[in-house]
Write an enzyme that holds these catalytic residues in place. Structure first.
Site, PDB file in Angstrom:
ATOM      1  N   GLY A 256       0.797  23.419   3.335  1.00 57.59           N
ATOM      2  CA  GLY A 256       0.243  22.703   4.647  1.00 57.59           C
ATOM      3  C   GLY A 256       1.283  22.182   5.499  1.00 57.59           C
ATOM      4  O   GLY A 256       2.378  21.472   4.979  1.00 57.59           O
TER       5      GLY A 256
ATOM      6  N   GLY B  30      -7.777   2.609   1.710  1.00 59.54           N
ATOM      7  CA  GLY B  30      -7.039   3.748   1.898  1.00 59.54           C
ATOM      8  C   GLY B  30      -7.288   4.896   1.605  1.00 59.54           C
ATOM      9  O   GLY B  30      -8.571   5.170   1.312  1.00 59.54           O
TER      10      GLY B  30
ATOM     11  N   GLY C 143       0.679  -1.120  -0.017  1.00 61.41           N
ATOM     12  CA  GLY C 143      -0.038   0.071  -0.219  1.00 61.41           C
ATOM     13  C   GLY C 143       0.901   1.270   0.234  1.00 61.41           C
ATOM     14  O   GLY C 143       2.114   1.323  -0.315  1.00 61.41           O
TER      15      GLY C 143
ATOM     16  N   VAL D 289      -3.982  29.677   0.137  1.00 61.01           N
ATOM     17  CA  VAL D 289      -3.352  29.588  -1.194  1.00 61.01           C
ATOM     18  C   VAL D 289      -4.681  29.649  -1.849  1.00 61.01           C
ATOM     19  O   VAL D 289      -5.537  29.001  -1.909  1.00 61.01           O
ATOM     20  CB  VAL D 289      -2.524  28.195  -1.001  1.00 61.01           C
ATOM     21  CG1 VAL D 289      -2.176  28.080  -2.543  1.00 61.01           C
ATOM     22  CG2 VAL D 289      -1.317  28.368  -0.132  1.00 61.01           C
TER      23      VAL D 289
ATOM     24  N   HIS E   3      19.254   3.218  33.705  1.00 65.15           N
ATOM     25  CA  HIS E   3      19.870   4.385  33.672  1.00 65.15           C
ATOM     26  C   HIS E   3      21.250   4.117  32.954  1.00 65.15           C
ATOM     27  O   HIS E   3      21.920   3.102  33.086  1.00 65.15           O
ATOM     28  CB  HIS E   3      20.293   4.830  35.072  1.00 65.15           C
ATOM     29  CG  HIS E   3      21.264   6.113  34.871  1.00 65.15           C
ATOM     30  ND1 HIS E   3      20.961   7.378  34.512  1.00 65.15           N
ATOM     31  CD2 HIS E   3      22.448   6.276  35.312  1.00 65.15           C
ATOM     32  CE1 HIS E   3      21.682   8.043  34.456  1.00 65.15           C
ATOM     33  NE2 HIS E   3      23.043   7.513  35.043  1.00 65.15           N
TER      34      HIS E   3
HETATM   35  P1  NAI Z   1      -2.342  16.883   7.682  1.00 67.31           P
HETATM   36  O1  NAI Z   1      -3.820  16.829   7.835  1.00 67.31           O
HETATM   37  O2  NAI Z   1      -1.306  16.222   8.771  1.00 67.31           O
HETATM   38  O3  NAI Z   1      -2.022  18.355   7.554  1.00 67.31           O
HETATM   39  C1  NAI Z   1      -2.605  19.210   6.418  1.00 67.31           C
HETATM   40  C2  NAI Z   1      -2.272  20.549   6.692  1.00 67.31           C
HETATM   41  O4  NAI Z   1      -2.485  21.381   5.624  1.00 67.31           O
HETATM   42  C3  NAI Z   1      -2.937  21.163   8.133  1.00 67.31           C
HETATM   43  O5  NAI Z   1      -1.872  21.821   8.783  1.00 67.31           O
HETATM   44  C4  NAI Z   1      -4.024  22.048   7.406  1.00 67.31           C
HETATM   45  O6  NAI Z   1      -4.152  23.041   8.249  1.00 67.31           O
HETATM   46  C5  NAI Z   1      -3.115  22.670   6.041  1.00 67.31           C
HETATM   47  N1  NAI Z   1      -4.211  23.171   5.231  1.00 67.31           N
HETATM   48  C6  NAI Z   1      -5.138  22.730   4.913  1.00 67.31           C
HETATM   49  N2  NAI Z   1      -5.503  23.569   3.621  1.00 67.31           N
HETATM   50  C7  NAI Z   1      -4.956  24.362   3.513  1.00 67.31           C
HETATM   51  C8  NAI Z   1      -4.799  25.567   2.725  1.00 67.31           C
HETATM   52  N3  NAI Z   1      -5.883  26.065   1.804  1.00 67.31           N
HETATM   53  N4  NAI Z   1      -3.573  26.306   2.404  1.00 67.31           N
HETATM   54  C9  NAI Z   1      -2.472  26.171   3.593  1.00 67.31           C
HETATM   55  N5  NAI Z   1      -2.654  24.924   4.472  1.00 67.31           N
HETATM   56  C10 NAI Z   1      -3.582  24.446   4.439  1.00 67.31           C
HETATM   57  O7  NAI Z   1      -2.170  16.231   6.229  1.00 67.31           O
HETATM   58  P2  NAI Z   1      -0.780  15.914   5.517  1.00 67.31           P
HETATM   59  O8  NAI Z   1       0.431  16.381   6.115  1.00 67.31           O
HETATM   60  O9  NAI Z   1      -1.121  15.945   4.095  1.00 67.31           O
HETATM   61  O10 NAI Z   1      -0.788  14.281   5.733  1.00 67.31           O
HETATM   62  C11 NAI Z   1      -1.942  13.306   5.419  1.00 67.31           C
HETATM   63  C12 NAI Z   1      -2.216  12.059   6.396  1.00 67.31           C
HETATM   64  O11 NAI Z   1      -1.132  11.268   6.306  1.00 67.31           O
HETATM   65  C13 NAI Z   1      -2.348  12.505   7.676  1.00 67.31           C
HETATM   66  O12 NAI Z   1      -3.649  12.393   8.112  1.00 67.31           O
HETATM   67  C14 NAI Z   1      -1.398  11.874   8.496  1.00 67.31           C
HETATM   68  O13 NAI Z   1      -1.800  11.431   9.461  1.00 67.31           O
HETATM   69  C15 NAI Z   1      -0.671  10.955   7.543  1.00 67.31           C
HETATM   70  N6  NAI Z   1       0.624  10.781   7.522  1.00 67.31           N
HETATM   71  C16 NAI Z   1       1.155  10.353   8.859  1.00 67.31           C
HETATM   72  C17 NAI Z   1       2.607  10.512   8.882  1.00 67.31           C
HETATM   73  C18 NAI Z   1       3.042   9.745  10.171  1.00 67.31           C
HETATM   74  O14 NAI Z   1       2.391   9.125  10.691  1.00 67.31           O
HETATM   75  N7  NAI Z   1       4.214  10.142  10.520  1.00 67.31           N
HETATM   76  C19 NAI Z   1       3.594  10.866   7.816  1.00 67.31           C
HETATM   77  C20 NAI Z   1       2.669  11.599   6.798  1.00 67.31           C
HETATM   78  C21 NAI Z   1       1.509  11.463   6.750  1.00 67.31           C
END
Ligand code: NAI
Length: 461
Positions: free
Chosen positions: A180, A144, A40, A237, A440
């Site tokens: 974002g 997904g 995936g 944006v 520790h």
């Molecule tokens: P996200 O939901 O984490 O962040 C998206 C961001 O974009 C938010 O801060 C939001 O306020 C902003 N945003 C939304 N519309 C906007 C606009 N018009 N202009 C500017 N900013 C805007 O989503 P992201 O980073 O795309 O990740 C997607 C998914 O993938 C998430 O649900 C996350 O849980 C998952 N993911 C998890 C990871 C991990 O566990 N380490 C790593 C990468 C992704």
């Protein structure tokens, strides 16, 4: 027509783990996956390749900036991006082969093609070779999510890209704009910043990492700024497009910004394209997610759904838990996911990890709590590692002392959060963690000390 007890659509961490568990429990299981590699988004173009690049780029930064402090002198440090990308691909290939061998071991039948539900008990596999119809006693949808976009954004996947392309830029972009400041933006922004890009992050809200504890997110922003990321918060944006050899981003009330690449990371949406949901009467909610009841049953009997395609955080481990709970409930009658203890980790440097309620949520919900904080700079191991920035914060119920949330920014926070998650799963109090012997010198002592700090009795701070 081939007949199966369970047909799983989608071989991501949710689908393939559910398939293995169902096979362990004695079902005749098939998995339909349209990509030739199993695993995936997470394994092919998400969690795993991004972590490979985060590790490589972090070593590159350490070699350039920190090795000298350890007394290690290098004549020069150069980037071989091709080799770095090749290593990432090798890791992904090895792991996808690993899933293939797990399928063989568990006698899971694999179909290559697009799965489409034709009724509550049948699915077709559509591929270049034609269509094969399968008969299924039960169907599990684990398809997904896919990147979402914004009106006005023309995603050409060359200049204006999703995370998939940003994992394989053939050269380091001089100027990279991220739209974002969530998980993806900060992780991939960190990678390219370390490799030499000038990274500007445009975020709609007035903070980064929405949903995370705001104190920890504020600390994170300061650290990332020191590392060279530039944040423009509260920015809307309106448009982004390729223009010649550049990309242009239009931000409300500002001059257009030019860059070499623009990464759009504004969240993801459930993937229900051409799944034939209407053929089995499966309902979606207002946000396009498949509606499920307890035990992950959709509105059609014998059809189930888990992971990013239903409500809840879009995290691989949440999907895995749901996959296991779903098939266990189906076969044994009992399956359970503890949604109060699902950790979330951002794999930046320092890492950011969280489980349970944030302080903001406790305030909003009027829950009385006590808070213990312990900084990594008071921990010997953090100094030995050369990463003394950050803190552990434990939030415990004021009356019962039950741990309600743990938030960490600091070295290996993603591994440390496991202890907090286990403690919360067992219903621990902060006193339980405080009275547990921690070796520790380890970073885990910071958890013990933060737990002691809930009661105002931390030893080293
Ligand atoms: P996200 O939901 O984490 O962040 C998206 C961001 O974009 C938010 O801060 C939001 O306020 C902003 N945003 C939304 N519309 C906007 C606009 N018009 N202009 C500017 N900013 C805007 O989503 P992201 O980073 O795309 O990740 C997607 C998914 O993938 C998430 O649900 C996350 O849980 C998952 N993911 C998890 C990871 C991990 O566990 N380490 C790593 C990468 C992704």
């Amino acid at each position: 027509m081939p007949q199966h007890d369970l047909v799983v659509i989608g071989a991501g961490p949710g689908g393939y783990v559910a398939a293995i568990r169902a096979a362990q429990l004695g079902l005749n299981v098939a998995v339909i996956e349209q990509e030739s590699a199993l695993g995936g988004t997470c394994l092919r173009v998400g969690c795993i390749p991004s972590k490979a690049l985060l590790e490589s780029s972090e070593l590159f930064t350490e070699a350039r900036q920190s090795f000298g402090r350890h007394g290690i002198v290098l004549a020069s440090v150069e980037l071989d991006l091709k080799a770095m990308l090749r290593r990432k691909e090798q890791i992904v290939n090895g792991l996808t082969k690993g899933v293939e061998s797990l399928f063989k071991k568990n006698k899971i039948t694999r179909y290559l093609g697009h799965g489409k539900i034709t009724s509550a008990t049948s699915v077709t596999v559509e591929s270049k070779e034609g269509a094969v119809e399968l008969s299924a006693k039960n169907i599990l949808i684990a398809t997904g999510s896919k990147p979402s976009s914004l009106p006005g954004i023309q995603m050409d996947r060359d200049r204006v890209v999703t995370s998939t392309e940003a994992l394989s830029f053939p050269e380091v972009p001089k100027r990279l704009i991220l739209i974002g400041a969530g998980y993806i933006g900060l992780e991939l922004g960190s990678v390219w910043n370390r490799l030499g890009s000038k990274v500007v992050v445009l975020e709609y809200l007035n903070r980064i990492l929405p949903g995370m504890d705001s104190e920890i997110a504020g600390d994170a922003q300061k650290v990332f700024e020191k590392q060279g990321l530039e944040f423009k918060l509260g920015k809307k944006v309106n448009a982004a497009r390729a223009e010649g050899n550049e990309a242009i981003v239009e931000v409300q009330g500002e001059e257009p910004i030019r860059a070499d690449k623009v990464l759009v990371a504004v969240g993801r949406v459930p993937n229900t394209d051409n799944l034939g949901l209407e053929n089995a009467g499966i309902k979606l909610d207002q946000r396009g997610r498949i509606e499920v009841s307890k035990n992950f049953a959709t509105s059609s009997s014998n059809v189930f759904a888990i992971g990013d395609v239903i409500q809840g955080p879009m995290l691989a481990h949440k999907a895995e838990e749901e996959g296991i709970a779903c098939v266990e409930a189906l076969i044994t009658g009992c399956g359970h996911v503890n949604y109060d203890a699902i950790p979330g980790i951002v794999y930046t440097q320092p890492e950011i990890a969280t489980v349970g309620k944030s302080e903001d949520q406790l305030k909003e919900q009027g829950i009385a709590y006590r808070k213990g904080i312990f900084p990594f700079r008071a921990n010997g191991r953090a100094h030995a590692l050369g990463h003394p920035d950050g803190k552990v914060k434990i939030l415990a119920d004021e009356k019962t002392d039950r741990v309600l949330g743990v938030h960490i920014i600091g070295p290996r926070a993603g591994d440390l959060i496991a202890e907090a998650t286990a403690a919360m799963t067992f219903g621990a109090s902060s006193e339980d963690i405080a009275r547990t012997c921690h070796a520790h010198p380890t970073l885990s002592e910071c958890l013990k000390e933060a737990a002691l700090a809930v009661d105002g009795r931390a030893i080293h701070f």
